[in-house]
Design an enzyme around this catalytic site. Structure first.
Site, PDB file in Angstrom:
ATOM      1  N   LYS A   1      -2.187  -7.361  -7.262  1.00  0.00           N
ATOM      2  CA  LYS A   1      -0.958  -7.812  -6.594  1.00  0.00           C
ATOM      3  C   LYS A   1      -1.111  -9.259  -6.115  1.00  0.00           C
ATOM      4  O   LYS A   1      -0.170 -10.043  -6.181  1.00  0.00           O
ATOM      5  CB  LYS A   1      -0.648  -6.895  -5.405  1.00  0.00           C
ATOM      6  CG  LYS A   1      -0.199  -5.490  -5.818  1.00  0.00           C
ATOM      7  CD  LYS A   1      -0.117  -4.574  -4.592  1.00  0.00           C
ATOM      8  CE  LYS A   1       0.081  -3.118  -4.984  1.00  0.00           C
ATOM      9  NZ  LYS A   1      -0.067  -2.192  -3.852  1.00  0.00           N
TER      10      LYS A   1
ATOM     11  N   GLN B   1      -2.099  -1.218   2.408  1.00  0.00           N
ATOM     12  CA  GLN B   1      -2.489  -0.541   1.166  1.00  0.00           C
ATOM     13  C   GLN B   1      -2.820   0.923   1.453  1.00  0.00           C
ATOM     14  O   GLN B   1      -3.677   1.223   2.276  1.00  0.00           O
ATOM     15  CB  GLN B   1      -3.685  -1.277   0.526  1.00  0.00           C
ATOM     16  CG  GLN B   1      -4.137  -0.684  -0.795  1.00  0.00           C
ATOM     17  CD  GLN B   1      -3.062  -0.756  -1.890  1.00  0.00           C
ATOM     18  OE1 GLN B   1      -2.277  -1.717  -1.956  1.00  0.00           O
ATOM     19  NE2 GLN B   1      -2.996   0.264  -2.743  1.00  0.00           N
TER      20      GLN B   1
ATOM     21  N   ASP C   1       7.305  -3.048   1.427  1.00  0.00           N
ATOM     22  CA  ASP C   1       7.016  -1.806   0.701  1.00  0.00           C
ATOM     23  C   ASP C   1       8.097  -0.758   0.963  1.00  0.00           C
ATOM     24  O   ASP C   1       8.140   0.268   0.276  1.00  0.00           O
ATOM     25  CB  ASP C   1       5.655  -1.249   1.158  1.00  0.00           C
ATOM     26  CG  ASP C   1       4.656  -1.180   0.019  1.00  0.00           C
ATOM     27  OD1 ASP C   1       5.081  -1.339  -1.142  1.00  0.00           O
ATOM     28  OD2 ASP C   1       3.470  -0.947   0.289  1.00  0.00           O
TER      29      ASP C   1
END
Ligand code: NAP
Length: 294
Positions: A53, A97, A120
């Site tokens: 990413k 994460q 997210d």
């Protein structure tokens, strides 16, 4: 519609658009989007995803930084760091994460991220907005799945869609997204899980099947009707002594047999995975363009 839903090609298209958007934002307003990654522990797959990413960010001109914490970090320490990043005007997006190590309450930690920097889309506030059909950050994999089909020439509108798997990051938000009375959505959605009796009964009547369960090669040809669209979210490592890494990546769909029957299908790798990253970049650009967008 194309037969292979090519996530690599379509994600490259989105990345190009994001890159142009980033350049325009910098030129017109002097703003460079910034994305912070928080990792806890040393899970190799998680660290590899973050590295991927970060590379994607740099390719489109998004600044990114990784804040790594040891396995036994406390919730208080993490929430403290998230608070600092929430207050930092150069950071427009914050990504925690997942999965977090056992013992950490991921809902509490995700809830500490400002909803305006929640690229997210996992904050309960953004999840609630998604369900209500209001504008906010949408989780990247579901949004990526939606875009992949639309940009490949397919549509969700009026389709009988069966989603297998009800995780908070894929199945549930995807069902919420597709059921909305909105352009590009408006599907009839059935959400299946381990409590579903006779799963095949549902998958065999579906126009579109999305499988997100983490079980290698689970969906077989007998579970799919001729001409159905099949979207495979699964990313599973299968031992493969012949390969350099000792494993190969396979999805939740038995591609070899289902692809002969499906009208269109995503490959693994090269299907949903690259779309997830492209939407993360796009959400980060949105956050930098209008920090008050949620
Ligand atoms: N490509 C990408 O970008 C991307 C992104 C996210 C995840 N993934 C991959 O997608 C897969 C799923 O991950 P996830 O995090 O969404 O799922 P998860 O949290 O592991 O949950 C799995 C879901 O599948 C359901 N399930 C498991 N076995 C089943 C069966 N035999 N029949 C029906 N339902 C079943 C479970 O039902 P219950 O709720 O009843 O237990 C659960 O809802 C994994 O391979 C993951 O690596 C890929």
């Amino acid at each position: 519609m194309e037969t292979i839903l090519d996530g690599k090609k379509i994600s490259a298209e989105i990345r190009r658009e994001v890159k142009e958007g980033v350049e325009t934002l910098r030129r017109e307003r002097g703003v460079v989007p910034g994305l912070a990654f928080i990792t806890v522990g040393e899970d190799p797959a998680s660290l590899a995803y973050v590295a991927m990413k970060e590379r994607a960010c740099s390719e489109v001109g998004i600044r990114s930084g990784q804040f790594s914490f040891p396995r036994f970090t406390t919730e208080k320490e993490l929430v403290g760091k998230i608070g600092d990043l929430n207050a930092d005007p150069d950071i427009h997006g914050i990504l925690i994460q997942l999965p977090l190590p056992a013992g950490l309450d991921s809902t509490a930690i995700l809830s500490a991220v400002s909803p305006e920097k929640d690229v997210d889309g996992f904050h309960p506030f953004n999840m609630g907005k998604l369900l209500l059909g209001r504008k906010g950050f949408c989780p990247c994999t579901p949004k990526g799945i939606m875009e992949l089909l639309i940009r490949s020439g397919g549509e969700w509108e009026g389709k009988d869609v069966v989603v297998v798997g009800r995780s908070n990051i894929v199945g549930k938000p995807l069902a919420a997204l597709l059921m909305q009375r909105a352009r590009g959505a408006n599907a009839t959605v059935t959400l299946c899980h381990t409590g579903t009796r006779n799963l095949s009964l549902h998958t065999r009547r579906a126009d579109i099947i999305v499988v997100a369960i983490g079980k290698p090669l689970f969906l077989t040809a007998d579970m799919v009707r001729e001409g159905a669209v099949v979207i495979d979210v699964g990313m599973n490592r299968l031992e493969d002594k012949g390969s350099e890494r000792g494993y190969r990546l396979v999805g939740d769909v038995n591609f070899a047999e289902v692809s002969r029957k499906a009208g269109a299908i995503t490959p693994v790798p090269g299907g949903v995975g690259p779309m997830t990253i492209a939407i993360l970049l796009s959400n980060t650009l949105d956050a930098a363009r209008s920090p008050q967008c949620v």
